[in-house]
Write a protein that holds these residues in place. Structure first.
Motif, mmCIF file in Angstrom:
data_model
loop_
_atom_site.group_PDB
_atom_site.id
_atom_site.type_symbol
_atom_site.label_atom_id
_atom_site.label_comp_id
_atom_site.label_asym_id
_atom_site.label_seq_id
_atom_site.Cartn_x
_atom_site.Cartn_y
_atom_site.Cartn_z
ATOM 1 N N THR A 373 0.839 -1.191 0.000
ATOM 2 C CA THR A 373 0.000 0.000 0.000
ATOM 3 C C THR A 373 0.879 1.248 0.000
ATOM 4 O O THR A 373 2.075 1.185 0.273
ATOM 5 N N PHE A 374 0.241 2.351 -0.334
ATOM 6 C CA PHE A 374 0.953 3.626 -0.370
ATOM 7 C C PHE A 374 0.255 4.616 0.545
ATOM 8 O O PHE A 374 -0.948 4.528 0.782
ATOM 9 N N GLU A 375 1.039 5.550 1.018
ATOM 10 C CA GLU A 375 0.480 6.606 1.856
ATOM 11 C C GLU A 375 0.981 7.941 1.324
ATOM 12 O O GLU A 375 2.183 8.128 1.095
ATOM 13 N N ARG A 376 0.060 8.822 1.092
ATOM 14 C CA ARG A 376 0.444 10.163 0.638
ATOM 15 C C ARG A 376 0.635 11.044 1.851
ATOM 16 O O ARG A 376 -0.303 11.228 2.646
ATOM 17 N N VAL A 377 1.829 11.518 2.009
ATOM 18 C CA VAL A 377 2.127 12.373 3.158
ATOM 19 C C VAL A 377 2.681 13.689 2.626
ATOM 20 O O VAL A 377 3.135 13.799 1.502
ATOM 21 N N VAL A 457 7.704 7.861 -9.005
ATOM 22 C CA VAL A 457 6.865 8.385 -10.099
ATOM 23 C C VAL A 457 5.750 9.277 -9.553
ATOM 24 O O VAL A 457 5.561 10.407 -10.004
ATOM 25 N N ASN A 458 5.019 8.752 -8.603
ATOM 26 C CA ASN A 458 3.885 9.532 -8.080
ATOM 27 C C ASN A 458 4.357 10.817 -7.412
ATOM 28 O O ASN A 458 3.710 11.858 -7.518
ATOM 29 N N THR A 459 5.486 10.731 -6.702
ATOM 30 C CA THR A 459 5.980 11.915 -6.015
ATOM 31 C C THR A 459 6.409 12.980 -7.018
ATOM 32 O O THR A 459 6.041 14.156 -6.894
ATOM 33 N N LEU A 460 7.193 12.567 -8.003
ATOM 34 C CA LEU A 460 7.653 13.550 -8.992
ATOM 35 C C LEU A 460 6.498 14.134 -9.796
ATOM 36 O O LEU A 460 6.509 15.311 -10.154
ATOM 37 N N CYS A 461 5.494 13.307 -10.089
ATOM 38 C CA CYS A 461 4.364 13.799 -10.892
ATOM 39 C C CYS A 461 3.464 14.741 -10.110
ATOM 40 O O CYS A 461 2.546 15.338 -10.689
ATOM 41 N N GLU A 462 3.700 14.884 -8.811
ATOM 42 C CA GLU A 462 2.973 15.902 -8.047
ATOM 43 C C GLU A 462 3.501 17.288 -8.369
ATOM 44 O O GLU A 462 2.821 18.291 -8.151
ATOM 45 N N GLU A 464 4.568 20.445 -10.547
ATOM 46 C CA GLU A 464 4.016 21.049 -11.757
ATOM 47 C C GLU A 464 5.002 20.876 -12.900
ATOM 48 O O GLU A 464 6.212 21.057 -12.727
ATOM 49 N N GLY A 465 4.467 20.499 -14.052
ATOM 50 C CA GLY A 465 5.325 20.350 -15.230
ATOM 51 C C GLY A 465 5.838 18.949 -15.431
ATOM 52 O O GLY A 465 6.537 18.679 -16.397
ATOM 53 N N ILE A 466 5.520 18.020 -14.530
ATOM 54 C CA ILE A 466 5.969 16.633 -14.692
ATOM 55 C C ILE A 466 4.734 15.757 -14.777
ATOM 56 O O ILE A 466 3.903 15.730 -13.859
ATOM 57 N N ASP A 467 4.615 15.041 -15.918
ATOM 58 C CA ASP A 467 3.465 14.158 -16.135
ATOM 59 C C ASP A 467 3.852 12.686 -16.108
ATOM 60 O O ASP A 467 3.006 11.826 -15.936
ATOM 61 N N GLY A 468 5.128 12.410 -16.334
ATOM 62 C CA GLY A 468 5.566 11.019 -16.369
ATOM 63 C C GLY A 468 7.042 10.938 -16.066
ATOM 64 O O GLY A 468 7.749 11.955 -16.093
ATOM 65 N N VAL A 469 7.513 9.744 -15.782
ATOM 66 C CA VAL A 469 8.907 9.553 -15.370
ATOM 67 C C VAL A 469 9.519 8.428 -16.191
ATOM 68 O O VAL A 469 8.892 7.401 -16.441
ATOM 69 N N ARG A 470 10.742 8.639 -16.586
ATOM 70 C CA ARG A 470 11.490 7.609 -17.310
ATOM 71 C C ARG A 470 12.756 7.343 -16.513
ATOM 72 O O ARG A 470 13.427 8.271 -16.069
ATOM 73 N N PHE A 471 13.097 6.056 -16.368
ATOM 74 C CA PHE A 471 14.247 5.688 -15.551
ATOM 75 C C PHE A 471 15.414 5.242 -16.427
ATOM 76 O O PHE A 471 15.213 4.586 -17.461
ATOM 77 N N TYR A 472 16.603 5.587 -15.969
ATOM 78 C CA TYR A 472 17.852 5.102 -16.571
ATOM 79 C C TYR A 472 18.753 4.620 -15.447
ATOM 80 O O TYR A 472 18.664 5.101 -14.310
ATOM 81 N N ILE A 473 19.551 3.681 -15.805
ATOM 82 C CA ILE A 473 20.557 3.194 -14.868
ATOM 83 C C ILE A 473 21.917 3.525 -15.479
ATOM 84 O O ILE A 473 22.284 2.974 -16.515
ATOM 85 N N GLU A 474 22.605 4.457 -14.806
ATOM 86 C CA GLU A 474 23.907 4.921 -15.334
ATOM 87 C C GLU A 474 23.751 5.357 -16.790
ATOM 88 O O GLU A 474 24.604 5.085 -17.625
ATOM 89 N N GLY A 475 22.658 5.990 -17.097
ATOM 90 C CA GLY A 475 22.416 6.520 -18.432
ATOM 91 C C GLY A 475 21.888 5.506 -19.430
ATOM 92 O O GLY A 475 21.616 5.851 -20.576
ATOM 93 N N PRO A 493 1.873 8.278 -13.355
ATOM 94 C CA PRO A 493 1.545 8.037 -11.946
ATOM 95 C C PRO A 493 0.363 7.104 -11.800
ATOM 96 O O PRO A 493 -0.456 6.962 -12.716
ATOM 97 N N ASN A 494 0.301 6.490 -10.685
ATOM 98 C CA ASN A 494 -0.745 5.519 -10.376
ATOM 99 C C ASN A 494 -1.717 6.162 -9.388
ATOM 100 O O ASN A 494 -1.469 6.197 -8.186
ATOM 101 N N PRO A 495 -2.855 6.701 -9.891
ATOM 102 C CA PRO A 495 -3.755 7.443 -9.000
ATOM 103 C C PRO A 495 -4.434 6.565 -7.962
ATOM 104 O O PRO A 495 -4.851 7.025 -6.917
ATOM 105 N N GLY A 496 -4.540 5.303 -8.242
ATOM 106 C CA GLY A 496 -5.304 4.444 -7.345
ATOM 107 C C GLY A 496 -4.461 3.835 -6.241
ATOM 108 O O GLY A 496 -4.969 3.043 -5.454
ATOM 109 N N LEU A 497 -3.207 4.234 -6.150
ATOM 110 C CA LEU A 497 -2.325 3.604 -5.176
ATOM 111 C C LEU A 497 -2.722 3.888 -3.743
ATOM 112 O O LEU A 497 -2.563 3.066 -2.858
#
Lengths: 512, 496
Positions: A373-377, A457-462, A464-475, A493-497
């Motif tokens: 589960t997730f908790e928004r704090v 993802v959810n934290t960053l998408c909170e 403004e200006g960030i709608d999605g996240v892409r991950f890289y490992i060492e580029g 982001p996962n709104p239902g989390l």
């Protein structure tokens, strides 16, 4: 015999057909077939280091005074600001510097400098230089305040505007203006209303007025002071006592904050008094009883947070106060501490500027739990860094490490420096994690992996200006983090989390 | 016992009852199977087609609804639309990006995973839409187990309906997977199957019951008939079967009863015939014995009386010989051994010939004998046998007509038949004896018959010969006034 055999054969054939028909189920479940999903194209290494955020354009409506001086004339402009920049500051600066015309007058006196703009928790506090006192009347002063207020309220996310001149609130019609929360449409009617209020409140012994004030509360665990808008009713000119009472109610809409003083307790030994120092500063003196000291010990708060809460609240609201002086149980407060920072008060005068660096703003963090589960704090961070994705991620990591509900979701052995860099462009935040992060994450099961990824993802998408996240490992674009979450695609982001129950603010009551 | 049981079983298997029952059950079973399979297929196709259409429509509508917000990465709007679609609670929506990664899940469980789904692959690969059905409880359900384990009643048949999400430019940017339970369809079909099976069982039971009653109506009369035949075979000609209804079995029973009666009558007649024959044969033998014993044991016997006695013995021997001859003739006729030497015969000539033969006898008895024939009548028959017929009839007429009486013989045509009438003005035949005059050894007046040398077989022989020629003979008489014998024979074919 031949006919008999033929009939028997027909019968058997009919039975076989029937049996076959019964056995055949045209809608039997599917069997596995080859599944080929589209694959993303190979991409070159994208070694992101540090923080790069494209300046995001924001729409601002600059509010000027009309030629007749009774209403406002607006001009909409687009301002691009980076996360390090303060959009409110840029807007006020634009208001100050923009050319005027016969039908569009600047309500702010010429030569006025913008000293600073605080923006925290939706509240903008604008500090102008003394040149702003060049207005000739309360009405012109109101025009100036309203012009700035209207301009900043046009910015998304701004819920209240407070204007100070050289760190002091300015009275309008001998009344504190409070925090402007609604655009002002007509100067004339607003001023008339304030004049009527003055008659009712000041000249009558039983009158009350209501003003919106910014109450500053300590953040629960981070050592910041976060503001919260509150409608306060004053039944006398002792605004300080009214604000103290409001502070005692504790934060109501800021989950990351906690109460600074106990509710209901009779804290003030005597009514606050205002005196003028030899330097000409107007100082409001507050005498607290020993209850406050007891409360500090009980609450485990730094005394600096309490003092800062009172100082910021009073100095931002009470008109024409340069500083406050506090006595606790007869002893003058000359210093305090917030965390490891010691704050000395020259001459025992506590100014707003002493605590301005500790003003924080809340960011929403999504904390995963071991059960999936997730908790928004909300956590407070420096208001300067509240729009910084890197700062927010660091705050997230701190919060995840501080969780004590069993096995932490964050991989062991990772910290801030495992976030190599973040780049935000076109609404997508590209997060570059270290090989150490990836290595430590291999121990995560599917639930934990999901927790880590979507916390980020959810934290960053909170922001403004960030709608999605892409991950890289060492580029490099990795397939998954530890086997479940596909990292070669932008994750939304996962709104239902999160459980819909709001996080309650912890209450602390002191024993009087 | 086992062998006996097996034998009985085998015998039972050959019985009509068992065969008809099995046939009924097979017919019903096949009929139900065919109807059931067709019905289930038709209904199933209809239900599934409807469901596919409806749910695919939902997926398509949702894909259209989320097209713009998904392209703008407005997850909140996409999620809200997906949740609204699943408001009923028994469905789930997954929104995938172009690579099959779940970006929105109404249950927030599969976000970030790549959906290895046939439907997703098909749609993301360019297909217009796709669907598939899965048994979520199956181990082979794969991703679906994970996808559905949060749905209510998740261990049920589930449909996955995929619809594409295309950007305004036409580029495929994702897909909507709509999961809904279709267990109700399977349950409906299963319900139909069960009902058909239940009705099959019910109908089969009814058929068995009806068959038992129906077959009883067939096998009982057959059984009774069999018992009757067995009794008759054992010699009991009194066996009769009960006639029930008006069907073929009733006709068979009636025919059997008729046959039984006839056989009983024949048996009786045979016995009577044997009795009569024995008596007729024994009578002259007894007379002969008395006469011979008288000759042998009476001492001394007058030669003239001896000669008279020997004369009587001779007459009895002649009579015995005639009886035996007549018996042999009848036996020959009965056994079908008598062969007719058929030829076209002029009946007029034949009658005239017999009249001439009997004229002296008639004169001697003071009887007027004549014959008339208006036209030529030809028949096909055995001349000798027909002579015997005419002779016997006219002879009888003469014998039973008192002196001064008349005997008339005539021949005529009636349609396609020749009609011979011999009428007399004799003593007549009593009404109660008239039906029996053609029976063997039947004599109205035994004494008179014996005195005239009759054997009691003459009219029987006449009747048999007439019947052999395809004709009929009848007698009409009035006691004290006379008798008329009418013989009808079919005319010769070539003559009209």
């Amino acid at each position: 015999m031949t006919i008999k055999r033929a009939l028997a054969a027909l019968l058997i054939a009919a039975l076989c057909l029937s049996a076959a028909g019964c056995a055949r189920d045209p809608y039997a479940p599917e069997t596995e077939a080859e599944i080929v999903l589209p694959e993303p194209a190979d991409e070159p290494s994208n070694m992101i280091l540090g923080e790069t955020v494209d300046a995001a354009p924001a729409s601002v409506t600059l509010s000027y005074v009309s030629a007749d001086g009774t209403s406002f004339s607006t001009v909409t402009r687009s301002l691009a600001v980076s996360p390090d920049e303060n959009l409110c500051e840029e807007a006020v600066d634009a208001l100050l510097r923009s050319p005027v015309s016969p039908d569009r007058l600047n309500a702010i006196p010429a030569q006025t400098q913008l000293l600073d703009v605080e923006f925290a928790c939706g509240i903008a506090t604008v500090n102008l230089s003394l040149d702003a006192l060049g207005t000739s009347s309360d009405q012109e002063c109101l025009m100036m305040l309203a012009s700035i207020g209207n301009t900043l309220l046009s910015i998304a996310g701004v819920e209240g505007v407070s204007v100070l001149v050289d760190g002091r609130s300015q009275a309008i019609a001998s009344l504190p203006p409070g925090v402007q929360t609604e655009p002002c449409a007509s100067i004339t009617s607003t001023y008339a209303q304030m004049s009527a209020e003055r008659e009712y409140f000041i000249e009558s012994e039983t009158g009350t007025i209501e003003r919106t004030a910014a109450l500053y509360f300590p953040s629960a665990a981070d050592g910041w002071l976060v503001p919260e808008l509150r409608a306060v009713t004053f039944d006398g000119s002792d605004y300080a006592s009214g604000l103290i009472r409001a502070l005692g109610e504790g934060p109501l809409t800021t989950p990351s904050a906690t109460a600074s003083i106990p509710e209901g307790a009779d804290l003030l030994v005597d009514n606050p008094t205002i005196a003028v120092t030899p330097a000409g500063e107007r100082v409001l003196t507050l005498q607290f009883s020993s209850t406050l000291r007891n409360y500090l010990a009980l609450a485990g708060l730094d005394d600096g947070l309490l003092i800062g809460s009172v100082a910021l609240t009073i100095c931002s609201f009470v008109p024409e106060i340069d500083a406050i002086a506090m006595e606790i149980d007869g002893e003058r407060v000359g210093q305090c501490a917030i965390g490891d920072v010691q704050i000395e008060f020259a001459d025992g005068l506590i100014r707003r500027d002493d605590f301005a660096p500790f003003v924080g703003s809340a960011v929403a963090l999504y904390l995963p739990h071991a059960d999936g589960t997730f908790e928004r704090v909300e956590r407070a961070v420096s208001m300067v860094r509240v729009r910084s994705p890197l700062s927010v991620l660091c705050a997230l990591m701190d919060a995840m490490l501080a969780q004590d509900d069993g096995a932490p979701v964050l991989p062991a052995g990772v910290y801030h420096d495992d976030i190599l860099g973040i780049s935000v462009a076109g609404g997508i935040a590209q997060v570059n994690l270290s090989a150490n992060f990836y290595r430590q994450a291999q121990a995560l099961d599917a639930t934990a992996e999901r927790g880590v990824v979507y916390a980020i993802v959810n934290t960053l998408c909170e922001l403004e200006g960030i709608d999605g996240v892409r991950f890289y490992i060492e580029g490099i674009s990795a397939q998954t983090l530890s086997g479940s979450i596909y990292l070669k695609s932008v994750l939304l982001p996962n709104p239902g989390l999160v459980s819909p129950e709001p996080t309650t603010v912890p209450e602390i009551t002191a024993t009087p | 016992m086992a062998i006996i049981s097996l034998t009985r079983i085998k015998a039972g298997l050959y019985s009509i009852r068992w065969k008809i029952l099995v046939a009924y059950l097979l017919i019903i079973g096949v009929a139900f199977s065919v109807v059931g399979v067709s019905l289930i297929q038709l209904v199933g196709e209809y239900l599934f087609t409807q469901r596919v259409r409806d749910d695919q429509r939902v997926a398509d509508a949702l894909a259209e609804q989320v097209r713009a917000p998904f392209a703008a990465l407005d997850v909140a709007a996409v999620y809200a639309a997906a949740r609204e679609t699943c408001a009923g609670g028994a469905s789930r929506v997954l929104v995938l990006d172009r690579y099959g990664v779940v970006q929105v899940d109404t249950l927030s469980l599969l976000n970030g995973t790549r959906l290895e789904s046939v439907e997703a692959a098909e749609v993301l690969g360019g297909g217009a839409s796709s669907y598939g059905f899965y048994d979520a409880a199956s181990e082979d359900a794969g991703w679906l187990n994970t996808a559905l384990n949060a749905l209510p009643y998740s261990d049920l048949m589930t449909g996955a309906f995929a619809a594409p999400i295309d950007a305004a430019s036409g580029e495929r940017i994702g897909a909507v997977i709509y999961l809904s339970q279709v267990q109700d369809i399977y349950e409906s079909l299963n319900d139909i199957r069960i009902r058909i099976l239940a009705w099959l069982v019910v109908v089969a039971a009814l058929v068995i019951l009806m068959s038992v009653f129906l077959l009883r109506t067939i096998t009982r009369p057959v059984g009774e008939l069999r018992e009757g035949i067995a009794k008759m075979a054992a010699g009991d000609f009194s066996a009769r079967v009960v006639v029930r209804g008006r069907n073929e079995f009733a006709e068979l029973a009636t025919a059997f009863n008729s046959m039984s009666e006839r056989l009983a009558l024949l048996d009786k007649t045979r016995n009577q015939f044997v009795s009569n024959a024995s008596h007729e044969l024994k009578t002259p033998l007894s007379t002969m014995k008395i006469l011979i014993e008288t000759i042998l044991y009476q001492d001394p016997l007058d030669p003239g009386m001896t000669k008279e006695f020997l004369n009587d013995v001779n007459k009895e021997i002649d009579r015995l010989s005639r009886i035996v001859s007549d018996l042999l003739t009848l036996v020959n006729i009965d056994s079908g051994g008598m062969r007719l030497n058929s030829a076209d015969i002029d009946l007029n000539e034949l009658l005239l010939e017999q009249v001439k033969r009997l004229a002296p006898l008639a004169r001697e008895n003071g009887i007027e004998l004549d014959c008339t024939g208006r036209e030529s009548v030809e028949v096909t028959g055995d001349s000798v046998k027909l002579q015997q017929v005419l002779y016997n009839v006219i002879d009888n007429a003469i014998k039973y007509t008192p002196r001064g009486g008349e005997v008339h013989a005539s021949i005529s045509r009636a349609g396609r038949r020749a009609v011979i009438r011999v009428s007399d003005t004799g003593i007549g035949i009593p009404a109660e004896d008239l039906p029996h005059i053609f029976d063997r050894f039947y004599r109205v007046d035994k004494a008179r018959s014996r005195a005239t040398g009759g054997t009691g077989l003459g009219l029987s022989i006449v009747k048999q010969i007439v019947l052999l020629h395809g004709g009929t003979i009848s007698a009409a008489s009035e006691e004290g006034k006379g008798t008329t014998f009418t013989i009808e024979l079919p005319l010769a074919a070539k003559k009209d």
